[in-house]
Write a protein that holds these residues in place. Structure first.
Motif, PDB file in Angstrom:
ATOM      1  N   TYR A  77       0.848  -1.185   0.000  1.00  0.00           N
ATOM      2  CA  TYR A  77       0.000   0.000   0.000  1.00  0.00           C
ATOM      3  C   TYR A  77       0.888   1.242   0.000  1.00  0.00           C
ATOM      4  CZ  TYR A  77      -3.711  -3.234   1.401  1.00  0.00           C
ATOM      5  OH  TYR A  77      -4.601  -4.277   1.450  1.00  0.00           O
ATOM      6  N   TYR A  78       0.769   2.055  -1.032  1.00  0.00           N
ATOM      7  CA  TYR A  78       1.522   3.303  -1.108  1.00  0.00           C
ATOM      8  C   TYR A  78       0.565   4.441  -0.748  1.00  0.00           C
ATOM      9  CZ  TYR A  78       5.038   6.638  -2.765  1.00  0.00           C
ATOM     10  OH  TYR A  78       5.975   7.642  -2.828  1.00  0.00           O
ATOM     11  N   ILE A  79       0.803   5.044   0.417  1.00  0.00           N
ATOM     12  CA  ILE A  79      -0.008   6.173   0.877  1.00  0.00           C
ATOM     13  C   ILE A  79       0.750   7.457   0.567  1.00  0.00           C
ATOM     14  CG2 ILE A  79      -1.096   7.258   2.879  1.00  0.00           C
ATOM     15  CD1 ILE A  79      -1.206   4.477   4.169  1.00  0.00           C
ATOM     16  N   THR A  80       0.100   8.378  -0.110  1.00  0.00           N
ATOM     17  CA  THR A  80       0.783   9.593  -0.516  1.00  0.00           C
ATOM     18  C   THR A  80       1.051  10.520   0.663  1.00  0.00           C
ATOM     19  OG1 THR A  80      -1.373  10.548  -1.080  1.00  0.00           O
ATOM     20  CG2 THR A  80      -0.106   9.573  -2.867  1.00  0.00           C
ATOM     21  N   GLY A  81       2.198  11.209   0.592  1.00  0.00           N
ATOM     22  CA  GLY A  81       2.570  12.181   1.610  1.00  0.00           C
ATOM     23  C   GLY A  81       2.592  13.576   1.025  1.00  0.00           C
ATOM     24  N   ASN A  82       3.351  14.479   1.642  1.00  0.00           N
ATOM     25  CA  ASN A  82       3.423  15.851   1.133  1.00  0.00           C
ATOM     26  C   ASN A  82       4.572  16.044   0.150  1.00  0.00           C
ATOM     27  OD1 ASN A  82       4.720  15.425   3.793  1.00  0.00           O
ATOM     28  ND2 ASN A  82       5.590  17.448   3.442  1.00  0.00           N
ATOM     29  N   HIS A  83       5.563  15.144   0.152  1.00  0.00           N
ATOM     30  CA  HIS A  83       6.661  15.239  -0.811  1.00  0.00           C
ATOM     31  C   HIS A  83       6.416  14.395  -2.054  1.00  0.00           C
ATOM     32  CE1 HIS A  83       9.925  17.552   1.275  1.00  0.00           C
ATOM     33  NE2 HIS A  83       9.080  17.340   2.281  1.00  0.00           N
ATOM     34  N   ASP A  84       5.387  13.562  -2.022  1.00  0.00           N
ATOM     35  CA  ASP A  84       5.016  12.778  -3.203  1.00  0.00           C
ATOM     36  C   ASP A  84       3.529  12.959  -3.516  1.00  0.00           C
ATOM     37  OD1 ASP A  84       4.013  11.413  -1.052  1.00  0.00           O
ATOM     38  OD2 ASP A  84       5.264   9.647  -1.303  1.00  0.00           O
ATOM     39  N   GLU A  85       3.021  14.155  -3.199  1.00  0.00           N
ATOM     40  CA  GLU A  85       1.589  14.415  -3.351  1.00  0.00           C
ATOM     41  C   GLU A  85       1.131  14.393  -4.808  1.00  0.00           C
ATOM     42  OE1 GLU A  85       2.304  19.253  -2.952  1.00  0.00           O
ATOM     43  OE2 GLU A  85       1.073  18.187  -1.504  1.00  0.00           O
ATOM     44  N   ARG A  86       2.075  14.482  -5.757  1.00  0.00           N
ATOM     45  CA  ARG A  86       1.688  14.412  -7.165  1.00  0.00           C
ATOM     46  C   ARG A  86       1.131  13.039  -7.535  1.00  0.00           C
ATOM     47  NH1 ARG A  86       6.254  17.901 -10.486  1.00  0.00           N
ATOM     48  NH2 ARG A  86       6.024  19.811  -9.264  1.00  0.00           N
ATOM     49  N   LEU A  87       1.408  12.052  -6.687  1.00  0.00           N
ATOM     50  CA  LEU A  87       0.860  10.717  -6.927  1.00  0.00           C
ATOM     51  C   LEU A  87      -0.611  10.632  -6.527  1.00  0.00           C
ATOM     52  CD1 LEU A  87       3.836   8.504  -5.677  1.00  0.00           C
ATOM     53  CD2 LEU A  87       3.240   9.076  -8.032  1.00  0.00           C
ATOM     54  N   ARG A  88      -1.132  11.709  -5.948  1.00  0.00           N
ATOM     55  CA  ARG A  88      -2.534  11.699  -5.528  1.00  0.00           C
ATOM     56  C   ARG A  88      -3.491  11.473  -6.702  1.00  0.00           C
ATOM     57  NH1 ARG A  88      -4.464  13.493  -0.695  1.00  0.00           N
ATOM     58  NH2 ARG A  88      -2.879  13.894   0.894  1.00  0.00           N
ATOM     59  N   LYS A  89      -3.060  11.875  -7.902  1.00  0.00           N
ATOM     60  CA  LYS A  89      -3.932  11.673  -9.064  1.00  0.00           C
ATOM     61  C   LYS A  89      -4.122  10.191  -9.375  1.00  0.00           C
ATOM     62  CE  LYS A  89      -0.085  12.383 -12.312  1.00  0.00           C
ATOM     63  NZ  LYS A  89       0.416  13.232 -13.421  1.00  0.00           N
ATOM     64  N   PHE A  90      -3.251   9.342  -8.773  1.00  0.00           N
ATOM     65  CA  PHE A  90      -3.404   7.899  -8.947  1.00  0.00           C
ATOM     66  C   PHE A  90      -4.085   7.268  -7.732  1.00  0.00           C
ATOM     67  CE2 PHE A  90       0.525   9.035 -11.280  1.00  0.00           C
ATOM     68  CZ  PHE A  90       0.102   8.715 -12.563  1.00  0.00           C
ATOM     69  N   GLY A  91      -4.684   8.111  -6.887  1.00  0.00           N
ATOM     70  CA  GLY A  91      -5.302   7.625  -5.656  1.00  0.00           C
ATOM     71  C   GLY A  91      -6.383   6.593  -5.911  1.00  0.00           C
ATOM     72  N   ASP A  92      -6.483   5.645  -4.996  1.00  0.00           N
ATOM     73  CA  ASP A  92      -7.455   4.551  -5.088  1.00  0.00           C
ATOM     74  C   ASP A  92      -7.260   3.718  -6.345  1.00  0.00           C
ATOM     75  OD1 ASP A  92      -8.675   5.351  -2.693  1.00  0.00           O
ATOM     76  OD2 ASP A  92      -9.895   6.818  -3.758  1.00  0.00           O
ATOM     77  N   MET A  93      -6.011   3.629  -6.789  1.00  0.00           N
ATOM     78  CA  MET A  93      -5.683   2.807  -7.948  1.00  0.00           C
ATOM     79  C   MET A  93      -4.979   1.536  -7.483  1.00  0.00           C
ATOM     80  SD  MET A  93      -2.949   3.484 -11.003  1.00  0.00           S
ATOM     81  CE  MET A  93      -1.623   2.866  -9.952  1.00  0.00           C
ATOM     82  N   SER A  94      -5.355   0.419  -8.057  1.00  0.00           N
ATOM     83  CA  SER A  94      -4.722  -0.856  -7.724  1.00  0.00           C
ATOM     84  C   SER A  94      -4.237  -1.539  -8.978  1.00  0.00           C
ATOM     85  CB  SER A  94      -5.708  -1.768  -6.985  1.00  0.00           C
ATOM     86  OG  SER A  94      -6.032  -1.241  -5.717  1.00  0.00           O
ATOM     87  N   MET A  95      -3.059  -2.140  -8.881  1.00  0.00           N
ATOM     88  CA  MET A  95      -2.505  -2.928  -9.974  1.00  0.00           C
ATOM     89  C   MET A  95      -1.924  -4.192  -9.357  1.00  0.00           C
ATOM     90  SD  MET A  95       0.241  -1.837 -12.932  1.00  0.00           S
ATOM     91  CE  MET A  95       1.528  -1.504 -11.727  1.00  0.00           C
ATOM     92  N   GLY A  96      -2.719  -5.241  -9.383  1.00  0.00           N
ATOM     93  CA  GLY A  96      -2.299  -6.448  -8.700  1.00  0.00           C
ATOM     94  C   GLY A  96      -2.253  -6.223  -7.203  1.00  0.00           C
TER      95      GLY A  96
END
Length: 287
Positions: A77-96
């Motif tokens: 599980y990758y939970i986004t923080g404040n230094h990787d917040e750009r990954l928020r656009k992939f929130g609630d995404m699962s791949m395997g």
């Protein structure tokens, strides 16, 4: 050396892509465990700024190792923080077995556990964004300068504590900020009826049972892999803080298949393994 089997491991504030990251030590740790579940609680990859010219091979090996663990059955599980917040656009995404989320709630042995990084605290009034940016830059600068200084002085047999860690732990304002953060996190967790709240962000590993007039909750923080080199581990119905510097790990090396596979092959292996598991269960991998 046989890997330790644990239920859940939690990492945060690794800051891959920065000079202060201890990627090699983290890779050794990851190769020493076999967790059923790996929670990456924010700021794993530091992508706060657009221009990233520093990302050495060791940092890439950590990413490959994590994806490789997912391909072999570990729920990541990758939970986004404040230094990787750009990954928020992939929130609630699962791949395997790889999931990107903003926060995570799990029931572990009947206990409700809430995982979130804590970067939202920067805009709660205690620590405005501009101050957080300034502190982040200063922390990285002091980390770089003092790591160079430590390497130079180690040849003389001196073991000086890093100034960056002194800055992080020493001033009363910083201590008060960490205390406010813990109060803020536990108050929210108690309102949500959680037994545990697991955070990152402060870079300070901690485990404390907090009791208030409104209820009680255990506050857990996984620390960081810049100065403290710590993680949280859950096994046999209990949480503990793992400290790399206190462990006597024999040398571990990246799995040979991880060395040889490129990132595209690792991603493909995750999806292939997932489809195979669905078919075994009698389901349709396309539904």
């Amino acid at each position: 050396m046989k890997k330790r089997k644990i239920d859940t491991a939690v990492l945060s504030d690794v800051h891959l892509g920065t000079f202060g990251c201890h990627a090699e030590e983290l890779l050794i740790y990851l190769n020493s465990i076999q967790p059923k579940r790996l929670v990456l609680n924010g700021d794993i990859v530091d992508i706060r700024h657009e221009r990233k010219q520093y990302f050495p091979p060791t940092h890439m090996k950590v990413l490959r190792k994590i994806i490789g663990m997912a391909s072999k059955g570990t729920e990541v599980y990758y939970i986004t923080g404040n230094h990787d917040e750009r990954l928020r656009k992939f929130g609630d995404m699962s791949m395997g077995n790889l999931h990107v989320q903003h926060k995570l709630v799990l029931i572990l042995d009947g206990k409700k556990v809430w995982f979130f990084h804590g970067g939202a605290y920067d805009v709660s009034g205690y620590n405005p964004n501009w101050f957080g940016e300034l502190g982040s830059f200063g922390y990285k600068l002091f980390t770089l300068v003092n790591r160079i200084g430590k390497r130079a002085t180690s040849k003389l047999g001196r073991d000086k504590q890093l100034a960056s860690k002194q800055i992080k732990e020493g001033p009363n304002d910083t201590i008060n900020l960490a205390s406010h953060f813990k109060t803020w996190a536990t108050d929210l967790a108690i309102k949500k009826g959680c037994d545990y709240v697991v955070c990152g962000h402060t870079h300070q590993p901690e485990k404390e049972r907090v009791v208030t007039k409104k209820g009680q909750c255990t506050y857990l923080n996984s620390g960081d892999w810049m100065e403290n080199l710590t993680a949280l581990e859950y096994s046999f119905k209990r949480w503990k803080i793992y400290r790399y510097n206190h462990d006597k790990l024999s040398p571990f090396f990246a799995d040979e298949e991880i060395k040889q596979m490129d990132m595209h092959e690792l991603v493909a292996s995750i999806t292939t393994a997932t489809a195979a598991n669905i078919q075994k269960a009698g389901g349709d991998p396309l539904t």
